[in-house]
Scaffold this motif. Sequence first.
Motif, PDB file in Angstrom:
ATOM      1  N   GLY A 133       5.617 -22.168  33.442  1.00 46.30           N
ATOM      2  CA  GLY A 133       6.991 -21.681  33.382  1.00 46.30           C
ATOM      3  C   GLY A 133       7.416 -20.866  34.588  1.00 46.30           C
ATOM      4  O   GLY A 133       8.250 -19.967  34.458  1.00 46.30           O
ATOM      5  N   LEU A 134       6.882 -21.160  35.748  1.00 44.97           N
ATOM      6  CA  LEU A 134       7.271 -20.429  36.948  1.00 44.97           C
ATOM      7  C   LEU A 134       8.709 -20.752  37.321  1.00 44.97           C
ATOM      8  O   LEU A 134       9.198 -21.854  37.079  1.00 44.97           O
ATOM      9  CB  LEU A 134       6.331 -20.758  38.107  1.00 44.97           C
ATOM     10  CG  LEU A 134       4.843 -20.477  37.855  1.00 44.97           C
ATOM     11  CD1 LEU A 134       4.029 -20.821  39.093  1.00 44.97           C
ATOM     12  CD2 LEU A 134       4.615 -19.042  37.457  1.00 44.97           C
ATOM     13  N   THR A 135       9.388 -19.790  37.918  1.00 51.58           N
ATOM     14  CA  THR A 135      10.778 -19.953  38.316  1.00 51.58           C
ATOM     15  C   THR A 135      10.902 -20.813  39.561  1.00 51.58           C
ATOM     16  O   THR A 135      11.805 -21.640  39.671  1.00 51.58           O
ATOM     17  CB  THR A 135      11.406 -18.565  38.602  1.00 51.58           C
ATOM     18  OG1 THR A 135      11.187 -17.735  37.475  1.00 51.58           O
ATOM     19  CG2 THR A 135      12.875 -18.678  38.908  1.00 51.58           C
ATOM     20  N   LEU A 136      10.006 -20.591  40.513  1.00 50.01           N
ATOM     21  CA  LEU A 136      10.068 -21.260  41.806  1.00 50.01           C
ATOM     22  C   LEU A 136       8.654 -21.459  42.317  1.00 50.01           C
ATOM     23  O   LEU A 136       7.806 -20.580  42.157  1.00 50.01           O
ATOM     24  CB  LEU A 136      10.862 -20.392  42.800  1.00 50.01           C
ATOM     25  CG  LEU A 136      11.006 -20.858  44.232  1.00 50.01           C
ATOM     26  CD1 LEU A 136      11.833 -22.122  44.312  1.00 50.01           C
ATOM     27  CD2 LEU A 136      11.658 -19.749  45.071  1.00 50.01           C
ATOM     28  N   VAL A 137       8.406 -22.611  42.923  1.00 45.85           N
ATOM     29  CA  VAL A 137       7.121 -22.868  43.560  1.00 45.85           C
ATOM     30  C   VAL A 137       7.395 -23.220  45.011  1.00 45.85           C
ATOM     31  O   VAL A 137       8.150 -24.144  45.306  1.00 45.85           O
ATOM     32  CB  VAL A 137       6.354 -24.020  42.875  1.00 45.85           C
ATOM     33  CG1 VAL A 137       5.060 -24.317  43.631  1.00 45.85           C
ATOM     34  CG2 VAL A 137       6.052 -23.676  41.427  1.00 45.85           C
ATOM     35  N   MET A 138       6.792 -22.445  45.896  1.00 40.57           N
ATOM     36  CA  MET A 138       6.923 -22.676  47.331  1.00 40.57           C
ATOM     37  C   MET A 138       5.547 -23.064  47.854  1.00 40.57           C
ATOM     38  O   MET A 138       4.570 -22.366  47.612  1.00 40.57           O
ATOM     39  CB  MET A 138       7.438 -21.419  48.018  1.00 40.57           C
ATOM     40  CG  MET A 138       8.783 -20.967  47.472  1.00 40.57           C
ATOM     41  SD  MET A 138       9.256 -19.330  48.027  1.00 40.57           S
ATOM     42  CE  MET A 138       9.691 -19.684  49.709  1.00 40.57           C
ATOM     43  N   LYS A 145       1.928 -29.617  49.887  1.00 39.11           N
ATOM     44  CA  LYS A 145       3.061 -30.413  49.398  1.00 39.11           C
ATOM     45  C   LYS A 145       2.690 -31.123  48.088  1.00 39.11           C
ATOM     46  O   LYS A 145       3.531 -31.367  47.241  1.00 39.11           O
ATOM     47  CB  LYS A 145       3.483 -31.424  50.456  1.00 39.11           C
ATOM     48  CG  LYS A 145       4.794 -32.087  50.165  1.00 39.11           C
ATOM     49  CD  LYS A 145       5.281 -32.866  51.358  1.00 39.11           C
ATOM     50  CE  LYS A 145       6.760 -33.145  51.174  1.00 39.11           C
ATOM     51  NZ  LYS A 145       7.375 -33.653  52.381  1.00 39.11           N
ATOM     52  N   GLU A 146       1.411 -31.440  47.922  1.00 36.19           N
ATOM     53  CA  GLU A 146       0.944 -32.097  46.693  1.00 36.19           C
ATOM     54  C   GLU A 146       1.086 -31.181  45.479  1.00 36.19           C
ATOM     55  O   GLU A 146       1.207 -31.665  44.351  1.00 36.19           O
ATOM     56  CB  GLU A 146      -0.503 -32.559  46.847  1.00 36.19           C
ATOM     57  CG  GLU A 146      -0.697 -33.639  47.890  1.00 36.19           C
ATOM     58  CD  GLU A 146      -0.018 -34.955  47.546  1.00 36.19           C
ATOM     59  OE1 GLU A 146       0.138 -35.259  46.333  1.00 36.19           O
ATOM     60  OE2 GLU A 146       0.356 -35.689  48.483  1.00 36.19           O
ATOM     61  N   ILE A 147       1.071 -29.862  45.690  1.00 32.54           N
ATOM     62  CA  ILE A 147       1.316 -28.932  44.580  1.00 32.54           C
ATOM     63  C   ILE A 147       2.709 -29.194  44.017  1.00 32.54           C
ATOM     64  O   ILE A 147       2.906 -29.252  42.805  1.00 32.54           O
ATOM     65  CB  ILE A 147       1.167 -27.460  45.043  1.00 32.54           C
ATOM     66  CG1 ILE A 147      -0.273 -27.179  45.475  1.00 32.54           C
ATOM     67  CG2 ILE A 147       1.614 -26.497  43.937  1.00 32.54           C
ATOM     68  CD1 ILE A 147      -0.470 -25.839  46.162  1.00 32.54           C
ATOM     69  N   LEU A 148       3.663 -29.386  44.918  1.00 35.87           N
ATOM     70  CA  LEU A 148       5.037 -29.667  44.485  1.00 35.87           C
ATOM     71  C   LEU A 148       5.123 -31.006  43.767  1.00 35.87           C
ATOM     72  O   LEU A 148       5.835 -31.133  42.762  1.00 35.87           O
ATOM     73  CB  LEU A 148       5.975 -29.649  45.694  1.00 35.87           C
ATOM     74  CG  LEU A 148       5.979 -28.361  46.520  1.00 35.87           C
ATOM     75  CD1 LEU A 148       6.945 -28.486  47.685  1.00 35.87           C
ATOM     76  CD2 LEU A 148       6.287 -27.150  45.667  1.00 35.87           C
ATOM     77  N   GLU A 149       4.406 -31.994  44.273  1.00 35.65           N
ATOM     78  CA  GLU A 149       4.405 -33.310  43.626  1.00 35.65           C
ATOM     79  C   GLU A 149       3.839 -33.209  42.210  1.00 35.65           C
ATOM     80  O   GLU A 149       4.367 -33.818  41.274  1.00 35.65           O
ATOM     81  CB  GLU A 149       3.618 -34.324  44.455  1.00 35.65           C
ATOM     82  CG  GLU A 149       4.267 -34.680  45.775  1.00 35.65           C
ATOM     83  CD  GLU A 149       5.662 -35.260  45.627  1.00 35.65           C
ATOM     84  OE1 GLU A 149       5.889 -36.069  44.699  1.00 35.65           O
ATOM     85  OE2 GLU A 149       6.536 -34.882  46.432  1.00 35.65           O
ATOM     86  N   ARG A 160      13.665 -26.386  42.037  1.00 39.64           N
ATOM     87  CA  ARG A 160      12.817 -25.196  41.945  1.00 39.64           C
ATOM     88  C   ARG A 160      11.549 -25.341  42.782  1.00 39.64           C
ATOM     89  O   ARG A 160      10.621 -24.547  42.646  1.00 39.64           O
ATOM     90  CB  ARG A 160      12.483 -24.911  40.492  1.00 39.64           C
ATOM     91  CG  ARG A 160      13.746 -24.559  39.694  1.00 39.64           C
ATOM     92  CD  ARG A 160      13.541 -24.437  38.204  1.00 39.64           C
ATOM     93  NE  ARG A 160      12.299 -23.844  37.811  1.00 39.64           N
ATOM     94  CZ  ARG A 160      11.703 -24.110  36.650  1.00 39.64           C
ATOM     95  NH1 ARG A 160      12.208 -24.949  35.801  1.00 39.64           N
ATOM     96  NH2 ARG A 160      10.560 -23.516  36.346  1.00 39.64           N
ATOM     97  N   LEU A 161      11.521 -26.359  43.638  1.00 38.08           N
ATOM     98  CA  LEU A 161      10.352 -26.646  44.461  1.00 38.08           C
ATOM     99  C   LEU A 161      10.759 -26.640  45.926  1.00 38.08           C
ATOM    100  O   LEU A 161      11.725 -27.303  46.309  1.00 38.08           O
ATOM    101  CB  LEU A 161       9.780 -28.022  44.089  1.00 38.08           C
ATOM    102  CG  LEU A 161       9.435 -28.217  42.610  1.00 38.08           C
ATOM    103  CD1 LEU A 161       9.084 -29.679  42.351  1.00 38.08           C
ATOM    104  CD2 LEU A 161       8.299 -27.302  42.194  1.00 38.08           C
ATOM    105  N   LYS A 162      10.034 -25.893  46.751  1.00 41.05           N
ATOM    106  CA  LYS A 162      10.356 -25.768  48.178  1.00 41.05           C
ATOM    107  C   LYS A 162       9.088 -25.950  49.003  1.00 41.05           C
ATOM    108  O   LYS A 162       8.038 -25.440  48.643  1.00 41.05           O
ATOM    109  CB  LYS A 162      10.960 -24.397  48.490  1.00 41.05           C
ATOM    110  CG  LYS A 162      12.153 -24.008  47.663  1.00 41.05           C
ATOM    111  CD  LYS A 162      13.362 -24.818  47.999  1.00 41.05           C
ATOM    112  CE  LYS A 162      14.542 -24.365  47.137  1.00 41.05           C
ATOM    113  NZ  LYS A 162      15.491 -25.378  46.886  1.00 41.05           N
TER     114      LYS A 162
END
Length: 166
Positions: A133-138, A145-149, A160-162
């Motif tokens: 439930g994190l608000t934003l993931v950078m 970048k795979e963390i965002l994927e 919410r992904l940068k």
Amino acid sequence: QDLGLEGTAFTVHNSGREMNFVLPLLGQHNVGNALAAIAVGVTNGVTWDEAREAIAEMKPAKSRGVVERFREAFAGIDDSYNSNPRALSEMIRFIGRLQGFQRKILVAGEMLELGPEGAVLHRSCGHDAARSGLTLVMAVQGQAKEILEGALEAGMERSRLKFMRD
């Protein structure tokens, strides 16, 4: 008992006795290490009171779960030194359970030296981020970048992904 940014309280049961400890390190995953240290100590002449005092005085190593508090009423956790997928996942889960903060933002860099499984391991951390439930993931640099994927695959909104190259 999770004490949030104050650490974890736990009880050791031994020979019909109960000893209460407060470990000022973040996350319940650190309790196992503390229990190992207590076991080695008390079987080698350290008293239970000495063990309790030593555990209470523990401090995180530089950039390994260090809490930075700001006067603007927010906190940051620096867990950046030589991270690995398991440590990152544990910290993500800790942040997800943390009470008293409106927004929870993860800034995670690329974890190096993971071999051919690197992309999958980064993506797995992204799944954890979405479930927590994190608000934003950078994500910063390379395979981060795979963390965002992974977060996207697990249902987190793209907005919410940068990603930052550096």
